[in-house]
Design a protein around this motif. Structure first.
Motif, PDB file in Angstrom:
ATOM      1  N   VAL A  44       0.911  -0.937  -0.362  1.00  0.00           N
ATOM      2  CA  VAL A  44      -0.040   0.147  -0.125  1.00  0.00           C
ATOM      3  C   VAL A  44       0.779   1.053   0.187  1.00  0.00           C
ATOM      4  O   VAL A  44       1.577   0.670   0.727  1.00  0.00           O
ATOM      5  CB  VAL A  44      -0.890   0.048   1.197  1.00  0.00           C
ATOM      6  N   LEU A  45       1.270   2.076  -0.760  1.00  0.00           N
ATOM      7  CA  LEU A  45       1.568   3.194  -1.363  1.00  0.00           C
ATOM      8  C   LEU A  45       0.952   4.427   0.247  1.00  0.00           C
ATOM      9  O   LEU A  45      -0.189   4.704  -0.213  1.00  0.00           O
ATOM     10  CB  LEU A  45       1.427   4.293  -2.069  1.00  0.00           C
ATOM     11  N   ARG A  46       1.832   4.946   1.116  1.00  0.00           N
ATOM     12  CA  ARG A  46       1.499   5.893   2.211  1.00  0.00           C
ATOM     13  C   ARG A  46       2.800   6.792   1.553  1.00  0.00           C
ATOM     14  O   ARG A  46       3.808   6.783   2.319  1.00  0.00           O
ATOM     15  CB  ARG A  46       1.545   5.222   3.210  1.00  0.00           C
ATOM     16  N   ARG A  47       2.603   7.579   1.651  1.00  0.00           N
ATOM     17  CA  ARG A  47       3.384   8.923   1.830  1.00  0.00           C
ATOM     18  C   ARG A  47       4.842   9.104   1.327  1.00  0.00           C
ATOM     19  O   ARG A  47       6.381   8.647   1.568  1.00  0.00           O
ATOM     20  CB  ARG A  47       4.039   9.140   2.916  1.00  0.00           C
ATOM     21  N   GLY A  48       4.815   8.090  -0.181  1.00  0.00           N
ATOM     22  CA  GLY A  48       5.793   8.451  -1.340  1.00  0.00           C
ATOM     23  C   GLY A  48       6.756   7.288  -0.685  1.00  0.00           C
ATOM     24  O   GLY A  48       7.118   6.215  -1.843  1.00  0.00           O
ATOM     25  N   GLU A  49       5.538   6.337   0.150  1.00  0.00           N
ATOM     26  CA  GLU A  49       6.678   4.400   0.014  1.00  0.00           C
ATOM     27  C   GLU A  49       5.406   3.826  -0.241  1.00  0.00           C
ATOM     28  O   GLU A  49       4.523   3.982   0.859  1.00  0.00           O
ATOM     29  CB  GLU A  49       7.233   4.632   0.981  1.00  0.00           C
ATOM     30  N   PHE A  50       5.998   2.763  -0.283  1.00  0.00           N
ATOM     31  CA  PHE A  50       5.203   1.211   0.286  1.00  0.00           C
ATOM     32  C   PHE A  50       5.378   0.413   1.135  1.00  0.00           C
ATOM     33  O   PHE A  50       6.824   0.088   1.346  1.00  0.00           O
ATOM     34  CB  PHE A  50       4.964   0.004  -1.526  1.00  0.00           C
ATOM     35  N   VAL A  51       4.486   0.207   1.813  1.00  0.00           N
ATOM     36  CA  VAL A  51       3.810  -0.140   2.975  1.00  0.00           C
ATOM     37  C   VAL A  51       4.036  -2.516   2.785  1.00  0.00           C
ATOM     38  O   VAL A  51       2.915  -1.744   2.115  1.00  0.00           O
ATOM     39  CB  VAL A  51       3.539  -0.124   3.694  1.00  0.00           C
ATOM     40  N   TRP A  52       4.388  -2.931   2.679  1.00  0.00           N
ATOM     41  CA  TRP A  52       4.483  -4.022   1.968  1.00  0.00           C
ATOM     42  C   TRP A  52       4.095  -4.929   3.254  1.00  0.00           C
ATOM     43  O   TRP A  52       4.678  -5.281   4.674  1.00  0.00           O
ATOM     44  CB  TRP A  52       5.578  -5.475   1.693  1.00  0.00           C
TER      45      TRP A  52
END
Length: 156
Positions: free
Chosen positions: A70-78
């Motif tokens: 999920v993209l959050r604030r410019g980075e993906f959280v896997w």
């Protein structure tokens, strides 16, 4: 190099990418071969991807690590699935070539892995002189000379 937008990432990432160069010990150990990522678009807002990491063991067995990004604030959280549902990591695309078939993915340090870089090539794309292409495009790809020097090349 400009930072890719959420819309560009949604267009570019879905599909299969093979890891061509990396500085991750898990890919450089020789125990996991032919690593690749498969991303599927689940949602455009927030950008959410299915994430499958596939590789072959030295015994020829195919393995998979499944998760969701999920993209959050410019980075993906896997976040992993199944037995790995407790596992999390963060990553972002730090650069891409003009054709968007060569990407540099940077991973943050997690509980299970050091920080690292994967250089990935879209399945079906051909780069006969990949090292030379990357060496002459480090700025565009978001790589420092130290980053480039740290990469191990997988079957390239």
């Amino acid at each position: 190099m400009h930072e890719l937008t959420e819309t560009e990432l949604a267009e570019i990432l879905p599909g299969t990418w093979r890891i061509a160069a990396t500085n991750f010990p898990m890919w450089l150990s020789g125990e996991r071969l032919q690593p690749q990522f498969r991303y599927g678009l689940l949602s455009e807002s927030p950008l959410t991807l299915s994430d499958e990491v596939a590789y072959v063991t030295t015994e020829g067995e195919e393995k998979q690590i499944l998760g969701k990004d999920v993209l959050r604030r410019g980075e993906f959280v896997w976040r992993g699935k199944g037995l790995l549902s407790f596992a999390r990591s963060r990553w972002h695309v730090s650069g891409a070539d003009e054709q968007r078939t060569l990407l540099v993915i940077r991973f943050s340090k997690s509980i299970a892995t050091p920080p690292g870089i994967d250089l990935v090539v879209r399945e079906g794309s051909s780069y006969p002189h990949l090292r030379r292409v990357v060496a002459s495009s480090t700025e565009e790809l978001g790589l420092s000379p130290e980053d480039f020097a740290s990469l191990g090349w997988l079957g390239v």
